[in-house]
Design a protein around this motif. Sequence first.
Motif, PDB file in Angstrom:
ATOM      1  N   HIS A  58       6.300  88.610  52.327  1.00  0.00           N
ATOM      2  CA  HIS A  58       5.948  88.113  53.660  1.00  0.00           C
ATOM      3  C   HIS A  58       6.702  86.833  54.027  1.00  0.00           C
ATOM      4  N   ALA A  59       7.400  86.263  53.085  1.00  0.00           N
ATOM      5  CA  ALA A  59       8.014  84.955  53.295  1.00  0.00           C
ATOM      6  C   ALA A  59       9.017  84.946  54.444  1.00  0.00           C
ATOM      7  N   GLN A  60       9.894  85.937  54.496  1.00  0.00           N
ATOM      8  CA  GLN A  60      10.922  85.941  55.532  1.00  0.00           C
ATOM      9  C   GLN A  60      10.309  86.107  56.920  1.00  0.00           C
ATOM     10  N   ALA A  61       9.364  87.025  57.064  1.00  0.00           N
ATOM     11  CA  ALA A  61       8.722  87.231  58.366  1.00  0.00           C
ATOM     12  C   ALA A  61       7.921  86.000  58.780  1.00  0.00           C
ATOM     13  N   ALA A  62       7.230  85.385  57.820  1.00  0.00           N
ATOM     14  CA  ALA A  62       6.442  84.191  58.122  1.00  0.00           C
ATOM     15  C   ALA A  62       7.348  83.029  58.525  1.00  0.00           C
ATOM     16  N   SER A  63       8.456  82.889  57.833  1.00  0.00           N
ATOM     17  CA  SER A  63       9.411  81.830  58.156  1.00  0.00           C
ATOM     18  C   SER A  63      10.002  82.029  59.552  1.00  0.00           C
ATOM     19  N   HIS A  64      10.330  83.270  59.864  1.00  0.00           N
ATOM     20  CA  HIS A  64      10.884  83.589  61.187  1.00  0.00           C
ATOM     21  C   HIS A  64       9.865  83.282  62.294  1.00  0.00           C
ATOM     22  N   ALA A  65       8.613  83.672  62.073  1.00  0.00           N
ATOM     23  CA  ALA A  65       7.563  83.412  63.065  1.00  0.00           C
ATOM     24  C   ALA A  65       7.359  81.916  63.258  1.00  0.00           C
ATOM     25  N   ALA A  66       7.330  81.175  62.160  1.00  0.00           N
ATOM     26  CA  ALA A  66       7.147  79.725  62.253  1.00  0.00           C
ATOM     27  C   ALA A  66       8.304  79.080  62.997  1.00  0.00           C
ATOM     28  N   ALA A  67       9.513  79.519  62.706  1.00  0.00           N
ATOM     29  CA  ALA A  67      10.683  78.964  63.398  1.00  0.00           C
ATOM     30  C   ALA A  67      10.607  79.239  64.897  1.00  0.00           C
ATOM     31  N   ASN A  68      10.180  80.442  65.264  1.00  0.00           N
ATOM     32  CA  ASN A  68      10.043  80.766  66.690  1.00  0.00           C
ATOM     33  C   ASN A  68       9.008  79.881  67.364  1.00  0.00           C
ATOM     34  N   LEU A  69       7.864  79.702  66.713  1.00  0.00           N
ATOM     35  CA  LEU A  69       6.827  78.849  67.303  1.00  0.00           C
ATOM     36  C   LEU A  69       7.285  77.403  67.401  1.00  0.00           C
ATOM     37  N   CYS A  70       7.888  76.903  66.347  1.00  0.00           N
ATOM     38  CA  CYS A  70       8.321  75.506  66.333  1.00  0.00           C
ATOM     39  C   CYS A  70       9.429  75.249  67.344  1.00  0.00           C
ATOM     40  N   SER A  71      10.303  76.233  67.551  1.00  0.00           N
ATOM     41  CA  SER A  71      11.396  76.031  68.500  1.00  0.00           C
ATOM     42  C   SER A  71      10.881  75.943  69.932  1.00  0.00           C
ATOM     43  N   GLY A  72       9.704  76.473  70.172  1.00  0.00           N
ATOM     44  CA  GLY A  72       9.130  76.424  71.515  1.00  0.00           C
ATOM     45  C   GLY A  72       8.309  75.183  71.794  1.00  0.00           C
ATOM     46  N   THR A  73       8.230  74.265  70.838  1.00  0.00           N
ATOM     47  CA  THR A  73       7.392  73.079  71.031  1.00  0.00           C
ATOM     48  C   THR A  73       8.103  71.944  71.748  1.00  0.00           C
ATOM     49  N   GLY A  74       9.375  72.078  71.945  1.00  0.00           N
ATOM     50  CA  GLY A  74      10.122  70.997  72.577  1.00  0.00           C
ATOM     51  C   GLY A  74      10.554  69.962  71.555  1.00  0.00           C
ATOM     52  N   SER A  75      10.897  68.804  72.028  1.00  0.00           N
ATOM     53  CA  SER A  75      11.472  67.791  71.143  1.00  0.00           C
ATOM     54  C   SER A  75      10.427  67.046  70.326  1.00  0.00           C
ATOM     55  N   GLY A  76       9.152  67.177  70.658  1.00  0.00           N
ATOM     56  CA  GLY A  76       8.111  66.439  69.951  1.00  0.00           C
ATOM     57  C   GLY A  76       8.115  66.680  68.458  1.00  0.00           C
ATOM     58  N   LEU A  77       8.234  67.917  68.068  1.00  0.00           N
ATOM     59  CA  LEU A  77       8.226  68.232  66.639  1.00  0.00           C
ATOM     60  C   LEU A  77       9.515  67.777  65.961  1.00  0.00           C
ATOM     61  N   LEU A  78      10.608  67.792  66.701  1.00  0.00           N
ATOM     62  CA  LEU A  78      11.889  67.393  66.108  1.00  0.00           C
ATOM     63  C   LEU A  78      11.915  65.927  65.690  1.00  0.00           C
ATOM     64  N   VAL A  79      11.156  65.106  66.369  1.00  0.00           N
ATOM     65  CA  VAL A  79      11.151  63.681  66.038  1.00  0.00           C
ATOM     66  C   VAL A  79      10.031  63.318  65.063  1.00  0.00           C
ATOM     67  N   ALA A  80       9.205  64.291  64.707  1.00  0.00           N
ATOM     68  CA  ALA A  80       8.146  64.051  63.733  1.00  0.00           C
ATOM     69  C   ALA A  80       8.767  63.852  62.355  1.00  0.00           C
ATOM     70  N   PRO A  81       8.077  63.120  61.498  1.00  0.00           N
ATOM     71  CA  PRO A  81       8.594  62.941  60.135  1.00  0.00           C
ATOM     72  C   PRO A  81       8.802  64.291  59.443  1.00  0.00           C
ATOM     73  N   THR A  82       9.806  64.352  58.600  1.00  0.00           N
ATOM     74  CA  THR A  82      10.171  65.594  57.919  1.00  0.00           C
ATOM     75  C   THR A  82       9.000  66.196  57.156  1.00  0.00           C
ATOM     76  N   GLN A  83       8.227  65.381  56.470  1.00  0.00           N
ATOM     77  CA  GLN A  83       7.086  65.900  55.705  1.00  0.00           C
ATOM     78  C   GLN A  83       6.046  66.529  56.627  1.00  0.00           C
ATOM     79  N   LEU A  84       5.846  65.957  57.801  1.00  0.00           N
ATOM     80  CA  LEU A  84       4.901  66.518  58.757  1.00  0.00           C
ATOM     81  C   LEU A  84       5.439  67.838  59.306  1.00  0.00           C
ATOM     82  N   GLN A  85       6.722  67.887  59.600  1.00  0.00           N
ATOM     83  CA  GLN A  85       7.336  69.149  60.042  1.00  0.00           C
ATOM     84  C   GLN A  85       7.130  70.241  59.004  1.00  0.00           C
ATOM     85  N   LYS A  86       7.319  69.884  57.731  1.00  0.00           N
ATOM     86  CA  LYS A  86       7.154  70.841  56.632  1.00  0.00           C
ATOM     87  C   LYS A  86       5.717  71.346  56.580  1.00  0.00           C
ATOM     88  N   LEU A  87       4.740  70.456  56.708  1.00  0.00           N
ATOM     89  CA  LEU A  87       3.335  70.859  56.653  1.00  0.00           C
ATOM     90  C   LEU A  87       2.962  71.760  57.822  1.00  0.00           C
TER      91      LEU A  87
END
Length: 98
Positions: A34-63
């Motif tokens: 399930h890892a690849q599908a889950a990673s793809h879904a997470a990337a799609n959701l995160c890419s739609g959040t705008g710049s807010g998540l991009l400026v978050a600390p790396t550890q928070l992005q990972k969580l």
Amino acid sequence: MRILTAMTSPPLEEIESAAQVITDLHIATVPGDHAQAASHAAANLCSGTGSGLLVAPTQLQKLITEAIEIGYATALHDLREGNFDGDLQEWRPDLFQG
């Protein structure tokens, strides 16, 4: 009379403990199949959040990514186990049409 209390940030130890729980759940929940599908879904959701998540600390992005992947992998597992078989025909009637 209404008394307002100041909101305080949780201690660093509590944040680290919660982060470890998410990481442990991720390890237990997101298997290889399930890892690849889950990673793809997470990337799609995160890419739609705008710049807010991009400026978050790396550890928070990972969580955040791990938490999304946990939910997605759990949903995939539930589908494979047949937990939603009764709903599939309603959701995807085209799969059941001859």
